[in-house]
Design a protein around this motif. Sequence first.
Motif, PDB file in Angstrom:
ATOM      1  N   UNK A 180       0.525  -5.404  24.828  1.00 31.88           N
ATOM      2  CA  UNK A 180       0.804  -6.747  25.330  1.00 31.88           C
ATOM      3  C   UNK A 180      -0.157  -7.756  24.729  1.00 31.88           C
ATOM      4  N   UNK A 181       0.230  -9.036  24.820  1.00 30.94           N
ATOM      5  CA  UNK A 181      -0.512 -10.115  24.176  1.00 30.94           C
ATOM      6  C   UNK A 181      -0.619 -11.300  25.118  1.00 30.94           C
ATOM      7  N   UNK A 182      -1.667 -12.064  24.924  1.00 29.37           N
ATOM      8  CA  UNK A 182      -1.796 -13.355  25.590  1.00 29.37           C
ATOM      9  C   UNK A 182      -1.099 -14.384  24.721  1.00 29.37           C
ATOM     10  N   UNK A 183       0.046 -14.871  25.183  1.00 28.70           N
ATOM     11  CA  UNK A 183       0.816 -15.856  24.423  1.00 28.70           C
ATOM     12  C   UNK A 183       0.072 -17.185  24.448  1.00 28.70           C
ATOM     13  N   UNK A 184      -0.534 -17.568  23.331  1.00 32.51           N
ATOM     14  CA  UNK A 184      -1.330 -18.799  23.298  1.00 32.51           C
ATOM     15  C   UNK A 184      -0.469 -20.045  23.448  1.00 32.51           C
ATOM     16  N   UNK A 192       5.226  -5.353  25.495  1.00 31.24           N
ATOM     17  CA  UNK A 192       6.129  -4.570  24.651  1.00 31.24           C
ATOM     18  C   UNK A 192       5.945  -3.096  24.984  1.00 31.24           C
ATOM     19  N   UNK A 193       6.749  -2.604  25.949  1.00 28.87           N
ATOM     20  CA  UNK A 193       6.632  -1.194  26.337  1.00 28.87           C
ATOM     21  C   UNK A 193       7.067  -0.265  25.197  1.00 28.87           C
ATOM     22  N   UNK A 194       6.626   0.970  25.299  1.00 32.07           N
ATOM     23  CA  UNK A 194       7.051   2.038  24.377  1.00 32.07           C
ATOM     24  C   UNK A 194       6.794   1.708  22.915  1.00 32.07           C
ATOM     25  N   UNK A 195       5.694   1.039  22.652  1.00 33.72           N
ATOM     26  CA  UNK A 195       5.309   0.772  21.265  1.00 33.72           C
ATOM     27  C   UNK A 195       4.709   2.029  20.655  1.00 33.72           C
TER      28      UNK A 195
END
Length: 393
Positions: A180-184, A192-195
């Motif tokens: 997961x990411x911090x959307x700036x 994003x599961x199951x990466x």
Amino acid sequence: MKEIALFISILFQLSILSSAESNDFSIDLIHIDSPLSPFYNSSLTQSDILINAAFNSISRAESFPLNTDVNSDQTITIPNRGSYLMPFYIGTVPRGSLAIVDTGSDLLWIQCLPCTNCYNQRLPIYDPRKSYTHHLIPCGSDSCRKVSKNSCGIAGECKYVVGYGDKSITRGTVATDIISFNNSHDGHIIEYPNTIFGCGYNNTGVFQPQGAGIFGLGGGPLSFISQHGAKFGKRKFSYCLLPFYYVQGSSKLKFGVDTQTNRRGVVTTAMVSLYPSTFYYLTLEAVSVNGRMLRPDERTVGNIIIDSGTTTTFLKTSWYKKVEAAVVEAIGHQSVALSKLNTFLTVNTFTCFAIFPTQKTSIIGNLLQVFFNIEYDLDKRTVSFAKANCLKE
């Protein structure tokens, strides 16, 4: 270490969770040598940083494959020497991490506990035993077969080995977990599961302690963009890079966004499909110096790679000699007008050309990409360039 821990805790503060479906997002990148980096070494001068980057670039360029033979060894032999760090989370209870963002690699891998042999990573190492969303990929599965140098573990798990040109090696299992990411753009966390990623338990060589591993954005089937492009609408990403010494803002990396719409002076060129599929091969027809077109002696189609992990730019030796001679002649007539940000480096009291010769593959390095918005469209198979003020992206 307290300062680094404080920086990471601030950087990875969670906000409202949001779904990844059909969402584009933006991430702030951190140059390893930037004063904004938690690993900034104030004892290094700008000249020291540039000299180190030049040597690292030469090492990386020498390790790129010389040919595109589909029957050749599939190991991606590029050294772990990147420039820009990408912040992300991993696991059920998100663990903040930083990895080197690299368009010249596919498999995302990070160090994992318990280590058989790990390098001295400055950030906490991810422990898959504490994440119930961590799952091993079985040997023989389609996902495992997409991994170069895959093998079967004792319990039937998929294993990987990635070797680099500086003799560094990472070994481990192939698994999935939530990335997961911090959307700036809006401050939300996007998941994003199951990466699919590599969990490295045995990592030896000269890996940099600043990063937990490699975040692959190459063109191969297991890169992050190939895995999840459809989830944010399109397999497209772009970046706008700032020089390492800028402190006014951050470089931006965007996924699923049409960043070239309504821009002036956009130049679009086709990606060329060559082996290995990891690299983004382009066609550079010529280099213009004072209106003089300097063309390569060898093949043109797919003759250069664009790479975020190499700092300086490289041209095949015969081509480089033509360009160098033309630049020297232009300087002699005091009519050269090349950007100091992209094509020249100031090292101590010297002004140096930021393009080097190579016997291997020509490479567009990240220094030449500074203050350009560069968009990769894997569906249309194009790369687009446009001058941009990266402070305002």
